[in-house]
Design a protein around this motif. Sequence first.
Motif, PDB file in Angstrom:
ATOM      1  N   GLN A  66       0.853  -1.194   0.000  1.00 34.10           N
ATOM      2  CA  GLN A  66       0.000   0.000   0.000  1.00 34.10           C
ATOM      3  C   GLN A  66       0.886   1.241   0.000  1.00 34.10           C
ATOM      4  OE1 GLN A  66      -3.644  -0.258   2.163  1.00 34.10           O
ATOM      5  NE2 GLN A  66      -3.534   1.879   2.855  1.00 34.10           N
ATOM      6  N   TRP A  67       1.217   1.710  -1.194  1.00 33.44           N
ATOM      7  CA  TRP A  67       2.100   2.867  -1.336  1.00 33.44           C
ATOM      8  C   TRP A  67       1.408   4.172  -0.978  1.00 33.44           C
ATOM      9  CZ3 TRP A  67       7.169   2.098  -2.310  1.00 33.44           C
ATOM     10  CH2 TRP A  67       7.550   0.843  -2.804  1.00 33.44           C
ATOM     11  N   SER A  68       0.094   4.147  -0.912  1.00 34.00           N
ATOM     12  CA  SER A  68      -0.643   5.377  -0.601  1.00 34.00           C
ATOM     13  C   SER A  68      -0.442   5.830   0.840  1.00 34.00           C
ATOM     14  CB  SER A  68      -2.134   5.180  -0.863  1.00 34.00           C
ATOM     15  OG  SER A  68      -2.656   4.132  -0.054  1.00 34.00           O
ATOM     16  N   ASN A  69       0.193   5.001   1.673  1.00 38.14           N
ATOM     17  CA  ASN A  69       0.449   5.416   3.058  1.00 38.14           C
ATOM     18  C   ASN A  69       1.314   6.669   3.111  1.00 38.14           C
ATOM     19  OD1 ASN A  69      -1.002   3.287   4.175  1.00 38.14           O
ATOM     20  ND2 ASN A  69       0.775   1.929   4.242  1.00 38.14           N
ATOM     21  N   PHE A  70       2.244   6.796   2.172  1.00 38.66           N
ATOM     22  CA  PHE A  70       3.131   7.961   2.179  1.00 38.66           C
ATOM     23  C   PHE A  70       2.362   9.234   1.851  1.00 38.66           C
ATOM     24  CE2 PHE A  70       5.943   4.363   1.447  1.00 38.66           C
ATOM     25  CZ  PHE A  70       6.973   4.627   2.326  1.00 38.66           C
ATOM     26  N   SER A  71       1.561   9.211   0.794  1.00 38.01           N
ATOM     27  CA  SER A  71       0.798  10.408   0.427  1.00 38.01           C
ATOM     28  C   SER A  71      -0.272  10.727   1.466  1.00 38.01           C
ATOM     29  CB  SER A  71       0.162  10.218  -0.956  1.00 38.01           C
ATOM     30  OG  SER A  71      -0.680   9.081  -0.961  1.00 38.01           O
ATOM     31  N   ASP A  72      -0.915   9.697   2.003  1.00 39.66           N
ATOM     32  CA  ASP A  72      -1.944   9.931   3.018  1.00 39.66           C
ATOM     33  C   ASP A  72      -1.327  10.477   4.308  1.00 39.66           C
ATOM     34  OD1 ASP A  72      -3.767   8.973   1.225  1.00 39.66           O
ATOM     35  OD2 ASP A  72      -3.854   6.955   2.097  1.00 39.66           O
ATOM     36  N   GLY A  73      -0.181   9.937   4.699  1.00 36.66           N
ATOM     37  CA  GLY A  73       0.452  10.398   5.931  1.00 36.66           C
ATOM     38  C   GLY A  73       0.951  11.820   5.828  1.00 36.66           C
ATOM     39  N   LEU A  74       1.630  12.149   4.714  1.00 35.11           N
ATOM     40  CA  LEU A  74       2.157  13.495   4.556  1.00 35.11           C
ATOM     41  C   LEU A  74       1.050  14.510   4.287  1.00 35.11           C
ATOM     42  CD1 LEU A  74       5.342  12.790   2.386  1.00 35.11           C
ATOM     43  CD2 LEU A  74       5.161  13.038   4.870  1.00 35.11           C
ATOM     44  N   GLY A  75      -0.075  14.048   3.740  1.00 34.10           N
ATOM     45  CA  GLY A  75      -1.179  14.968   3.467  1.00 34.10           C
ATOM     46  C   GLY A  75      -2.056  15.245   4.663  1.00 34.10           C
ATOM     47  N   SER A  76      -1.828  14.537   5.765  1.00 40.03           N
ATOM     48  CA  SER A  76      -2.675  14.718   6.946  1.00 40.03           C
ATOM     49  C   SER A  76      -2.228  15.876   7.833  1.00 40.03           C
ATOM     50  CB  SER A  76      -2.700  13.427   7.767  1.00 40.03           C
ATOM     51  OG  SER A  76      -1.393  13.109   8.227  1.00 40.03           O
ATOM     52  N   PHE A  77      -1.121  16.521   7.499  1.00 36.07           N
ATOM     53  CA  PHE A  77      -0.657  17.692   8.254  1.00 36.07           C
ATOM     54  C   PHE A  77       0.140  18.581   7.298  1.00 36.07           C
ATOM     55  CE2 PHE A  77       2.659  14.543   8.557  1.00 36.07           C
ATOM     56  CZ  PHE A  77       3.842  15.261   8.481  1.00 36.07           C
ATOM     57  N   PRO A  78       0.375  19.866   7.643  1.00 38.55           N
ATOM     58  CA  PRO A  78       1.099  20.785   6.743  1.00 38.55           C
ATOM     59  C   PRO A  78       2.583  20.417   6.623  1.00 38.55           C
ATOM     60  CG  PRO A  78       0.570  21.879   8.806  1.00 38.55           C
ATOM     61  CD  PRO A  78      -0.154  20.567   8.834  1.00 38.55           C
ATOM     62  N   PHE A  79       2.860  19.398   5.828  1.00 34.23           N
ATOM     63  CA  PHE A  79       4.214  18.853   5.736  1.00 34.23           C
ATOM     64  C   PHE A  79       5.209  19.882   5.215  1.00 34.23           C
ATOM     65  CE2 PHE A  79       7.389  16.850   2.932  1.00 34.23           C
ATOM     66  CZ  PHE A  79       8.119  16.149   3.877  1.00 34.23           C
ATOM     67  N   TRP A  80       4.851  20.627   4.177  1.00 39.16           N
ATOM     68  CA  TRP A  80       5.806  21.555   3.558  1.00 39.16           C
ATOM     69  C   TRP A  80       6.143  22.717   4.485  1.00 39.16           C
ATOM     70  CZ3 TRP A  80       8.208  19.385  -0.182  1.00 39.16           C
ATOM     71  CH2 TRP A  80       7.556  18.452  -0.989  1.00 39.16           C
ATOM     72  N   THR A  81       5.195  23.142   5.299  1.00 34.79           N
ATOM     73  CA  THR A  81       5.503  24.194   6.281  1.00 34.79           C
ATOM     74  C   THR A  81       6.488  23.684   7.320  1.00 34.79           C
ATOM     75  OG1 THR A  81       3.314  25.176   5.993  1.00 34.79           O
ATOM     76  CG2 THR A  81       4.512  25.741   8.007  1.00 34.79           C
ATOM     77  N   TYR A  82       6.239  22.477   7.824  1.00 42.55           N
ATOM     78  CA  TYR A  82       7.155  21.902   8.805  1.00 42.55           C
ATOM     79  C   TYR A  82       8.517  21.591   8.190  1.00 42.55           C
ATOM     80  CZ  TYR A  82       2.926  21.271  11.610  1.00 42.55           C
ATOM     81  OH  TYR A  82       1.772  21.487  12.329  1.00 42.55           O
ATOM     82  N   LEU A  83       8.525  21.183   6.929  1.00 43.70           N
ATOM     83  CA  LEU A  83       9.800  20.915   6.253  1.00 43.70           C
ATOM     84  C   LEU A  83      10.613  22.197   6.096  1.00 43.70           C
ATOM     85  CD1 LEU A  83      11.707  19.023   4.697  1.00 43.70           C
ATOM     86  CD2 LEU A  83      10.372  19.525   2.629  1.00 43.70           C
ATOM     87  N   ARG A  84       9.958  23.284   5.736  1.00 37.42           N
ATOM     88  CA  ARG A  84      10.658  24.571   5.629  1.00 37.42           C
ATOM     89  C   ARG A  84      11.255  24.980   6.961  1.00 37.42           C
ATOM     90  NH1 ARG A  84       6.850  29.451   5.805  1.00 37.42           N
ATOM     91  NH2 ARG A  84       6.973  28.693   7.965  1.00 37.42           N
ATOM     92  N   ASN A  85      10.487  24.827   8.027  1.00 32.27           N
ATOM     93  CA  ASN A  85      10.995  25.187   9.350  1.00 32.27           C
ATOM     94  C   ASN A  85      12.165  24.293   9.762  1.00 32.27           C
ATOM     95  OD1 ASN A  85       8.953  27.103   9.485  1.00 32.27           O
ATOM     96  ND2 ASN A  85       7.560  25.753  10.593  1.00 32.27           N
ATOM     97  N   SER A  86      12.079  23.003   9.454  1.00 36.38           N
ATOM     98  CA  SER A  86      13.178  22.101   9.792  1.00 36.38           C
ATOM     99  C   SER A  86      14.438  22.441   9.007  1.00 36.38           C
ATOM    100  CB  SER A  86      12.767  20.647   9.518  1.00 36.38           C
ATOM    101  OG  SER A  86      11.802  20.209  10.441  1.00 36.38           O
TER     102      SER A  86
END
Length: 287
Positions: A66-86
Amino acid sequence: MSASAGAVRAEGARPRPLGPRVFAVTLLVVGSVVFVYPFLWMIATALRTQAGVSQAGVSLWPVQWQWSNFSDGLGSFPFWTYLRNSLLSTLVPVVAVVFSSSLIGFAFARIRVRGSGVLFAIVLSTMLLPGEVTIVPQFILFKNLDMIDTLWPIIVPTFFGSSFFIFLYRQFYLRLPDALTDAALIDGAGWFRIWFSIYLPLSRPIVIATAVLQFMSYWNNFFQAAIYLSTDRWKTLPLALAGFQSVHGTDTPLLMATTLVVTFPCVLLFFFAQRHIIGGISFTGIK
């Protein structure tokens, strides 16, 4: 004469016993499997369905991918905002600690002034203090500076160097010949120019080691982020994982998929830079 000496050496060079070598290799293989199994289990779980987790047991091969776990997991929170901050709270400290620690280490190694040894001992003694001891006065300081809930409390201290890396740079620069400094001073170069143009380019091994170790430390920095950050605007990925676990704690595949994405940069960086890390740190101890 040489032939007899060669014969003596040939007789003395007996083959090593096979038993100890087999035992050492077996021990290393077993230890490697024990340490790598949790990571492989995380990868396998990230590709399973929720029902497949309970059915898998100790197996490392997903029954249903089930490869959709990656897209579903990252889409459940503002991933790109947290990635920028990290990235901001990691890359800026990497550059800051490399330059500041290198500059301070150069000063301790090459600038001879009265009391420098005592001052260096004080710098080293700060390594004995755990972070929990200094976190309260630091929090009060940054609160008075109105920097709470920003990335500044994480970034600013790195501009003053790290005692461990200052020690490494000092030991490295002590290995370099004094003739480099003497020749540059005769040509009229100042101390800052000597450090930036001569010593810093020669310290490539220790610079790589410092950058990689600092990156791994601050990319996974949870303690400081949890103390200083509270809103989603400045939260980093480690804090996002903690919040993700509290919301989706029962959905193990989504949690493992998100965790795998967050930890992948450190694993990849260490895989390609481990030779430079070991070489840079061990190089400082060779006299």
